[in-house]
Each structure stands twice: as C-alpha cells, then as structure tokens.
Design an enzyme around this catalytic site. Sequence first.
Site, PDB file in Angstrom:
ATOM      1  N   ASP A  71       0.868  -1.170   0.000  1.00  0.00           N
ATOM      2  CA  ASP A  71       0.000   0.000   0.000  1.00  0.00           C
ATOM      3  C   ASP A  71       0.904   1.217   0.000  1.00  0.00           C
ATOM      4  OD1 ASP A  71      -2.658   0.917  -0.120  1.00  0.00           O
ATOM      5  OD2 ASP A  71      -2.487   1.650   1.928  1.00  0.00           O
ATOM      6  N   GLY A 148      -1.033   7.140 -11.562  1.00  0.00           N
ATOM      7  CA  GLY A 148      -1.375   7.901 -10.349  1.00  0.00           C
ATOM      8  C   GLY A 148      -0.809   9.314 -10.350  1.00  0.00           C
ATOM      9  N   LYS A 170      12.548   5.290 -12.866  1.00  0.00           N
ATOM     10  CA  LYS A 170      11.667   5.385 -11.691  1.00  0.00           C
ATOM     11  C   LYS A 170      11.852   4.159 -10.800  1.00  0.00           C
ATOM     12  CE  LYS A 170       6.989   5.391  -9.929  1.00  0.00           C
ATOM     13  NZ  LYS A 170       5.568   5.133 -10.123  1.00  0.00           N
TER      14      LYS A 170
HETATM   15  P1  IMP Z   1      -2.041   1.954  -3.608  1.00  0.00           P
HETATM   16  O1  IMP Z   1      -3.102   1.818  -2.563  1.00  0.00           O
HETATM   17  O2  IMP Z   1      -0.743   1.398  -3.192  1.00  0.00           O
HETATM   18  O3  IMP Z   1      -2.503   1.447  -4.935  1.00  0.00           O
HETATM   19  O4  IMP Z   1      -1.748   3.482  -3.778  1.00  0.00           O
HETATM   20  C1  IMP Z   1      -2.752   4.421  -3.549  1.00  0.00           C
HETATM   21  C2  IMP Z   1      -2.703   5.519  -4.559  1.00  0.00           C
HETATM   22  O5  IMP Z   1      -1.474   6.231  -4.401  1.00  0.00           O
HETATM   23  C3  IMP Z   1      -2.739   5.055  -6.014  1.00  0.00           C
HETATM   24  O6  IMP Z   1      -4.049   5.006  -6.469  1.00  0.00           O
HETATM   25  C4  IMP Z   1      -1.961   6.138  -6.714  1.00  0.00           C
HETATM   26  O7  IMP Z   1      -2.814   7.175  -7.067  1.00  0.00           O
HETATM   27  C5  IMP Z   1      -1.006   6.634  -5.647  1.00  0.00           C
HETATM   28  N1  IMP Z   1       0.313   6.036  -5.871  1.00  0.00           N
HETATM   29  C6  IMP Z   1       0.861   4.982  -5.222  1.00  0.00           C
HETATM   30  N2  IMP Z   1       2.076   4.709  -5.733  1.00  0.00           N
HETATM   31  C7  IMP Z   1       2.289   5.607  -6.699  1.00  0.00           C
HETATM   32  C8  IMP Z   1       3.362   5.820  -7.609  1.00  0.00           C
HETATM   33  O8  IMP Z   1       4.389   5.134  -7.641  1.00  0.00           O
HETATM   34  N3  IMP Z   1       3.205   6.853  -8.459  1.00  0.00           N
HETATM   35  C9  IMP Z   1       2.105   7.639  -8.483  1.00  0.00           C
HETATM   36  N4  IMP Z   1       1.083   7.469  -7.692  1.00  0.00           N
HETATM   37  C10 IMP Z   1       1.164   6.450  -6.797  1.00  0.00           C
END
Ligand code: IMP
Length: 190
Positions: A71, A148, A170
């Site tokens: 997460d 994201g 990245k």
């Molecule tokens: P998740 O719950 O780990 O999927 O992350 C939550 C939200 O954070 C995602 O929907 C993305 O919008 C943002 N996010 C997480 N990791 C990244 C990244 O590496 N780049 C850009 N946005 C990210």
Amino acid sequence: MVMMKKLGIVTMNAGKFKEIKEMLKSVGCELHQVDEPFIEIQADTLEEVVLYGLKEIRGRISLSHPVIKDDSGLFIDVLDGFPGVYSAHAMRTIGCEGLLRLMEGQPERRAEFRTSVGLLYPDGSVSIYRGSVSGRIVEEARGRQGFGFDPIFVPDGYDETFAEMDLGTKNGISHRYRAISSLVDDLLDG
Ligand code: IMP
C-alpha cells in the site's frame, strides 16, 4: 547464482503490478497476480491496510508460496500529509489536477511517496518492509509514463517528474523499489 522464487501479489493495479514484476525479475523472482477478490480497508496507516489485506487472503486460500501486498501513498507536507492513506480515493476523485489546485500559490511543495509491503509466508507469518522517496510537487502536471500522481512529483536530485522518466529510472529510486529491495534481501537470504 540466484534461485528462481515464485511470489504472488494481491493487487488490481496494473501499473503497480508491472513495476514490481520488473523489479523482481531482475533478481530471479517470478511474480503473478493472486486472482482473488480482496477487501481494501480505509485505515490510518499503510501498514494496517496491508496487514488486513493479507490476513483476509490467508483466511480464504491456502498458499504454496509467499504472497505480497503493498500500500502506498503521497504525503504532502503543507497539507499535513494529505492525501496519504487517502491517495487512492483522492486519485479517483480530485486527481492530479485537484491536488495542484489545493497547492496553488503555495511555495512550500515538499512531499514524500511512501510504501509499506507485507510478505505473507505459507505458514502464516508476516514481515513488513517500508520505503520512501522525498521530492516536491510541481506547478503543472508533466509526462505520460507511470500512473497515479507520477505527473506531479519530482524526486530529489532530478528535474523530471516520475511520469517523464522511463520505467527503469523510476524503478531504480522509487518508494516501492526501496521497500521491495529490503523484502528481496530478506527473501533471498532465507
Ligand atoms: P495503492 O493503494 O498502493 O494502490 O496506492 C494508492 C494511490 O497512491 C494510487 O491510487 C496512486 O494514485 C497513488 N500512488 C501509489 N504509488 C504511486 C506511484 O508510484 N506513483 C504515483 N502514484 C502512486
């Protein structure tokens, strides 16, 4: 010589799956998506979300190899860490443009991406790994790579946003890479 290891990942996010798969491939780990519906709770910390997700999966399927769940979130200093644990919701609702509006006219633009990854072993034990990358929020979204909030985040030491970098660049510096690197160190030691 690194042994081939098999790992599952609990995620619906194709961008994240692609990133982690690439990272693990380079150290001889094969990653596949666990094809099971899962509940993503809203909690105060990334770790709680990860631990709940893994506990839930463990109660439902028997594992022949370890499974990971991560997460992540973008924590903006001047917004007291928002969107942070609400990043997925913020992305779905206000998106990059909404965050840029919240930051309009704001000279203080420090931010950090953070990841927590949980590794669940078939015997039920869990280890947590963390990674972060500091940087700043740009004034205007730039770039088309990644996913994201990548178009609005420039990591320290760079001029490009994550979305302007190729995936390899990245993946070599990201919050997720740092968390996955410690996980890999442990996994390949064991
Ligand atoms: P998740 O719950 O780990 O999927 O992350 C939550 C939200 O954070 C995602 O929907 C993305 O919008 C943002 N996010 C997480 N990791 C990244 C990244 O590496 N780049 C850009 N946005 C990210």
